[in-house]
Design a protein around this motif. Structure first.
Motif, PDB file in Angstrom:
ATOM      1  N   SER A 135       0.835  -1.199   0.000  1.00 24.42           N
ATOM      2  CA  SER A 135       0.000   0.000   0.000  1.00 24.42           C
ATOM      3  C   SER A 135       0.865   1.243   0.000  1.00 24.42           C
ATOM      4  O   SER A 135       2.047   1.214   0.366  1.00 24.42           O
ATOM      5  CB  SER A 135      -0.933  -0.002   1.213  1.00 24.42           C
ATOM      6  OG  SER A 135      -0.177  -0.007   2.413  1.00 24.42           O
ATOM      7  N   ALA A 136       0.252   2.327  -0.404  1.00 25.84           N
ATOM      8  CA  ALA A 136       0.944   3.618  -0.408  1.00 25.84           C
ATOM      9  C   ALA A 136      -0.093   4.723  -0.318  1.00 25.84           C
ATOM     10  O   ALA A 136      -1.243   4.551  -0.746  1.00 25.84           O
ATOM     11  CB  ALA A 136       1.780   3.772  -1.675  1.00 25.84           C
ATOM     12  N   VAL A 137       0.319   5.850   0.269  1.00 22.31           N
ATOM     13  CA  VAL A 137      -0.543   7.033   0.322  1.00 22.31           C
ATOM     14  C   VAL A 137       0.166   8.145  -0.433  1.00 22.31           C
ATOM     15  O   VAL A 137       1.287   8.551  -0.080  1.00 22.31           O
ATOM     16  CB  VAL A 137      -0.830   7.470   1.774  1.00 22.31           C
ATOM     17  CG1 VAL A 137      -1.727   8.703   1.791  1.00 22.31           C
ATOM     18  CG2 VAL A 137      -1.486   6.329   2.550  1.00 22.31           C
ATOM     19  N   LYS A 138      -0.447   8.653  -1.490  1.00 18.39           N
ATOM     20  CA  LYS A 138       0.161   9.699  -2.300  1.00 18.39           C
ATOM     21  C   LYS A 138       0.060  11.043  -1.587  1.00 18.39           C
ATOM     22  O   LYS A 138      -0.741  11.198  -0.654  1.00 18.39           O
ATOM     23  CB  LYS A 138      -0.535   9.737  -3.668  1.00 18.39           C
ATOM     24  CG  LYS A 138      -0.333   8.443  -4.454  1.00 18.39           C
ATOM     25  CD  LYS A 138      -1.210   8.360  -5.686  1.00 18.39           C
ATOM     26  CE  LYS A 138      -0.761   9.277  -6.800  1.00 18.39           C
ATOM     27  NZ  LYS A 138      -1.511   9.018  -8.060  1.00 18.39           N
ATOM     28  N   PRO A 139       0.854  12.018  -1.983  1.00 16.59           N
ATOM     29  CA  PRO A 139       0.834  13.326  -1.305  1.00 16.59           C
ATOM     30  C   PRO A 139      -0.560  13.963  -1.257  1.00 16.59           C
ATOM     31  O   PRO A 139      -0.883  14.681  -0.309  1.00 16.59           O
ATOM     32  CB  PRO A 139       1.802  14.170  -2.152  1.00 16.59           C
ATOM     33  CG  PRO A 139       2.738  13.167  -2.753  1.00 16.59           C
ATOM     34  CD  PRO A 139       1.918  11.946  -2.995  1.00 16.59           C
ATOM     35  N   ASP A 140      -1.389  13.679  -2.262  1.00 15.28           N
ATOM     36  CA  ASP A 140      -2.734  14.276  -2.255  1.00 15.28           C
ATOM     37  C   ASP A 140      -3.727  13.466  -1.432  1.00 15.28           C
ATOM     38  O   ASP A 140      -4.924  13.772  -1.413  1.00 15.28           O
ATOM     39  CB  ASP A 140      -3.249  14.441  -3.689  1.00 15.28           C
ATOM     40  CG  ASP A 140      -3.402  13.100  -4.418  1.00 15.28           C
ATOM     41  OD1 ASP A 140      -3.047  12.050  -3.835  1.00 15.28           O
ATOM     42  OD2 ASP A 140      -3.858  13.109  -5.586  1.00 15.28           O
ATOM     43  N   GLU A 173      -4.479  10.165  -1.859  1.00 19.69           N
ATOM     44  CA  GLU A 173      -5.020   8.978  -2.523  1.00 19.69           C
ATOM     45  C   GLU A 173      -4.358   7.727  -1.966  1.00 19.69           C
ATOM     46  O   GLU A 173      -3.138   7.654  -1.838  1.00 19.69           O
ATOM     47  CB  GLU A 173      -4.796   9.062  -4.034  1.00 19.69           C
ATOM     48  CG  GLU A 173      -5.424   7.888  -4.793  1.00 19.69           C
ATOM     49  CD  GLU A 173      -5.181   7.933  -6.296  1.00 19.69           C
ATOM     50  OE1 GLU A 173      -5.796   7.127  -7.015  1.00 19.69           O
ATOM     51  OE2 GLU A 173      -4.356   8.769  -6.742  1.00 19.69           O
ATOM     52  N   LEU A 210      -3.469   3.784  -2.312  1.00 19.16           N
ATOM     53  CA  LEU A 210      -3.315   2.703  -3.277  1.00 19.16           C
ATOM     54  C   LEU A 210      -3.040   1.412  -2.519  1.00 19.16           C
ATOM     55  O   LEU A 210      -2.195   1.389  -1.614  1.00 19.16           O
ATOM     56  CB  LEU A 210      -2.147   2.981  -4.232  1.00 19.16           C
ATOM     57  CG  LEU A 210      -2.221   4.255  -5.074  1.00 19.16           C
ATOM     58  CD1 LEU A 210      -0.943   4.431  -5.885  1.00 19.16           C
ATOM     59  CD2 LEU A 210      -3.425   4.216  -6.006  1.00 19.16           C
ATOM     60  N   SER A 243      -6.473   1.974  -6.651  1.00 21.83           N
ATOM     61  CA  SER A 243      -6.926   3.099  -5.825  1.00 21.83           C
ATOM     62  C   SER A 243      -8.190   2.681  -5.080  1.00 21.83           C
ATOM     63  O   SER A 243      -9.140   2.193  -5.681  1.00 21.83           O
ATOM     64  CB  SER A 243      -7.222   4.319  -6.704  1.00 21.83           C
ATOM     65  OG  SER A 243      -7.788   5.350  -5.920  1.00 21.83           O
ATOM     66  N   ARG A 250      -9.512   8.017  -0.710  1.00 25.85           N
ATOM     67  CA  ARG A 250      -8.644   9.119  -0.289  1.00 25.85           C
ATOM     68  C   ARG A 250      -8.751   9.290   1.219  1.00 25.85           C
ATOM     69  O   ARG A 250      -9.842   9.192   1.776  1.00 25.85           O
ATOM     70  CB  ARG A 250      -9.093  10.398  -1.009  1.00 25.85           C
ATOM     71  CG  ARG A 250      -8.116  11.548  -0.961  1.00 25.85           C
ATOM     72  CD  ARG A 250      -8.642  12.678  -1.832  1.00 25.85           C
ATOM     73  NE  ARG A 250      -8.749  12.281  -3.219  1.00 25.85           N
ATOM     74  CZ  ARG A 250      -7.733  12.317  -4.084  1.00 25.85           C
ATOM     75  NH1 ARG A 250      -6.541  12.733  -3.692  1.00 25.85           N
ATOM     76  NH2 ARG A 250      -7.895  11.937  -5.328  1.00 25.85           N
ATOM     77  N   GLU A 287       0.039   4.269   8.293  1.00 25.28           N
ATOM     78  CA  GLU A 287      -0.217   5.663   7.949  1.00 25.28           C
ATOM     79  C   GLU A 287      -0.916   6.404   9.088  1.00 25.28           C
ATOM     80  O   GLU A 287      -0.575   7.569   9.385  1.00 25.28           O
ATOM     81  CB  GLU A 287      -1.063   5.738   6.667  1.00 25.28           C
ATOM     82  CG  GLU A 287      -1.468   7.134   6.240  1.00 25.28           C
ATOM     83  CD  GLU A 287      -0.277   8.014   5.841  1.00 25.28           C
ATOM     84  OE1 GLU A 287      -0.469   9.246   5.755  1.00 25.28           O
ATOM     85  OE2 GLU A 287       0.830   7.475   5.617  1.00 25.28           O
TER      86      GLU A 287
END
Length: 596
Positions: free
Chosen positions: A500-505, A507, A509, A514, A517, A547
């Motif tokens: 998993s990952a959290v984008k700067p905006d 979102e 994943l 996706s 948010r 996160e």
């Protein structure tokens, strides 16, 4: 029936031609054995019960023997190279005027089917290889084979793996690699919708699908893009897939006349698709279907069924002097005990309808005209619209062929062009495909057209176009790749955590998909309430295990200036993120905080 398939031929062997049967349940390797036997001979013809199987085994033969040596003949397709020696056909389309050392018929027990049985019975009684004839099927036909084909050698084959009942299982609890079987399109759609919502998606297999669409759906399942398959009983006939469990959603079917319970041997034929090679399989019921009785379970597990009592028969020595005599010869009573007349087939009902047409009555005089009339009546009613449109189509084609000697080019062009449209829903595309099948059948009758090869290619192009569109519609409606991937990882026994990952905006994943948010400490998904949302939230909770603590530390370390209170409604903000609101506390100066 022409005589080329009877008896022996001194040009081949002086020994009598052998007639044998390989009988047994599914997963006994009968088809593989038959293809191996056929390729051991200089020439051979094998008849399958479905166009899909004829095409599938044609492709297997081509890989071994090459395109120039192998032919495919079905009602809708004819690929016959000049030097073809091995033929894969539907049972109806077998070239009975061609000599072959080896002849085989698959699923010979279908001679007991009231609709198509007379075709299989005819091949059983008359189709012969000059060296070897082989019948494949269920052991239930054994007594009648021995009675109708004196001296036949019978080889009983045992299943390579075991088959065991697991009783009733809820749809939501079916194991991966399951096939769910129903007996109507509406029921298949309903089950596929439930599986998509609860398990992420499924492939769909129905007898009405073209080979191209069916293969694309099979590939979806075989490539493990989905873990479930929803199908009609079409999967019971030779569909080889990696199915571990078969779940029947119904134990009855509409057989063309009335609803009736499934016969135990029919259930076994379908359930037997579970397990492959040496791998064991399981079966049971699901959805609203009650559990099977203990006696039925035992019969399926032990492959013990009552023998077939009768086979359906129709006279093949037809009288073409005129339509009335033709009809009379078609309704001649069976000559032997164990044979019985089946249901009136669609070709006979079409003949009866055309005989009422004054123009056809006037034109169909003499053997040539009557034989042509019967050939036209053989056009299958693929569309099954329930009106007289099929009879009208046959009438027009007959008059064209009789008067002009060929199907007019503008008729073929108009029909094929009118079907070459990819807009519409699943049912619309399937209806167009049935129309293309009619065109393909007409084009495959090479004597009916001056440019039959061209029309076959045109019809195949349109069928491929519609097939691809249908596969896309089925996949779009019944497959949620995101949910399938997430469920597979969530249900996995593996210790590997979700990627998993959290984008700067904000979102989020998960496994490349996706899922929504994160705003502050809240995951906002793009899915409304329901099973899909539960899947997303389950994945989200696992994905945000690292996160959320990170965000809590950021809040703890944040300067007071990053926090503000909206005095109008008492809402607390951390920078631009709403965290909660003030609520009544123990005292005026000690309010409680209600987090969102």
């Amino acid at each position: 029936m022409k005589g080329a398939f009877h008896g022996t031929s001194s040009s081949y062997h002086t020994m009598p031609a052998s007639i044998r049967a390989a009988l047994g349940p599914t997963n006994t390797g009968k088809t593989h054995y038959a293809l191996t036997r056929m390729m051991a001979h200089a020439s051979g013809i094998i008849g399958f019960p479905l166009r899909l199987l004829a095409r599938e085994n044609y492709e297997r033969l081509v890989k071994i023997k090459g395109e120039r040596s192998v032919a495919l003949i079905t009602g809708e397709e004819k690929i016959v190279p000049p030097g073809a020696r091995w033929f894969s056909c539907t049972v109806e389309a077998m070239p009975l005027d061609r000599k072959a050392e080896f002849v085989a018929i698959d699923e010979i027990q279908l001679a007991s089917d009231p609709d198509r049985g007379h075709i299989f019975t005819d091949r059983l009684l008359h189709a012969r290889g000059t060296v070897e004839t082989l019948f494949l099927g269920a052991e239930t036909i054994r007594p009648l084979l021995q009675k109708l084909v004196p001296g036949i050698e019978i080889d009983i084959r045992t299943r390579l793996s075991s088959l065991a009942s697991t009783g009733h299982t809820k749809l939501s609890r079916l194991p991966p690699r399951s096939a769910i079987v129903a007996f109507s399109m509406s029921e298949v759609y309903a089950l596929a919708e439930v599986i998509r919502r609860r398990r992420g998606g499924c492939a769909v297999i129905m007898g009405q699908l073209s080979p191209r669409t069916r293969n694309a759906q099979v590939e979806l399942y075989q490539n493990r893009e989905v873990d479930y398959l929803v199908a009609t009983d079409a999967i019971g006939m030779g569909l080889n897939m990696d199915v571990d469990h078969v779940a029947l959603a119904q134990l009855s079917k509409f057989d063309g006349t009335v609803p009736r319970p499934l016969f135990p041997q029919e259930i076994a034929q379908i359930a037997g698709r579970a397990g492959r090679g040496m791998k064991d399989g399981t079966f049971g019921t699901t959805a609203d279907c009650p559990p099977m009785s203990s006696a039925l379970v035992e019969a399926v597990e032990q492959h013990r069924f009552d023998p077939i009592q009768r086979l359906y028969w129709r006279n093949h020595e037809l009288d073409f002097t005129n339509p009335a005599n033709l009809l009379k010869s078609l309704t001649r009573p069976p000559p032997l005990r164990g044979l019985t007349a089946g249901r009136v087939a669609s070709d006979v009902t079409t003949l009866e309808s055309l005989m009422l047409d004054p123009d056809i009555r006037e034109s169909a005089r003499g053997k040539r005209a009557t034989a042509l009339l019967w050939d036209v009546c053989q056009i299958p009613d693929f569309r099954k619209l329930g009106d007289d449109s099929h009879t009208r189509l046959c009438a027009r084609l007959y008059m064209h062929l009789l008067k002009e000697g060929a199907v007019p080019a503008n008729w073929m062009e108009g029909h094929i062009r009118g079907l070459a449209k990819t807009e519409g829903d699943i049912d619309t595309l399937m209806h167009r495909l049935t129309g293309v099948r009619v065109c393909s059948y007409v084009a495959a009758r090479t004597e009916w057209s001056r440019h039959s090869t061209m029309w076959q290619e045109r019809a195949r192009e349109v069928e491929d176009l519609l097939s691809d569109a249908l596969h896309e519609r089925l996949t779009a409606r019944f497959v949620d790749r995101r949910a399938t991937t997430l469920l597979r990882r969530l249900d996995s026994d593996s210790d590997r955590s979700l990627l998993s990952a959290v984008k700067p905006d904000g979102e989020v994943l998960v496994e490349g998909h996706s899922i929504g948010r994160i705003r502050g400490f809240t995951l906002e998904t793009d899915v409304a309430a329901g099973p899909d949302r539960q899947i997303i939230l389950r994945a989200g909770r696992k994905a945000l295990l690292h996160e959320i603590p990170r965000r809590i530390r950021l809040l703890q370390d944040a300067p007071d200036t990053s926090l503000r209170l909206d005095a109008t409604n008492g809402e607390l903000f951390w920078e631009d993120t709403r965290l909660g609101r003030l609520a009544a506390g123990p005292s005026l100066l000690r309010p409680a905080i209600q987090l969102f």
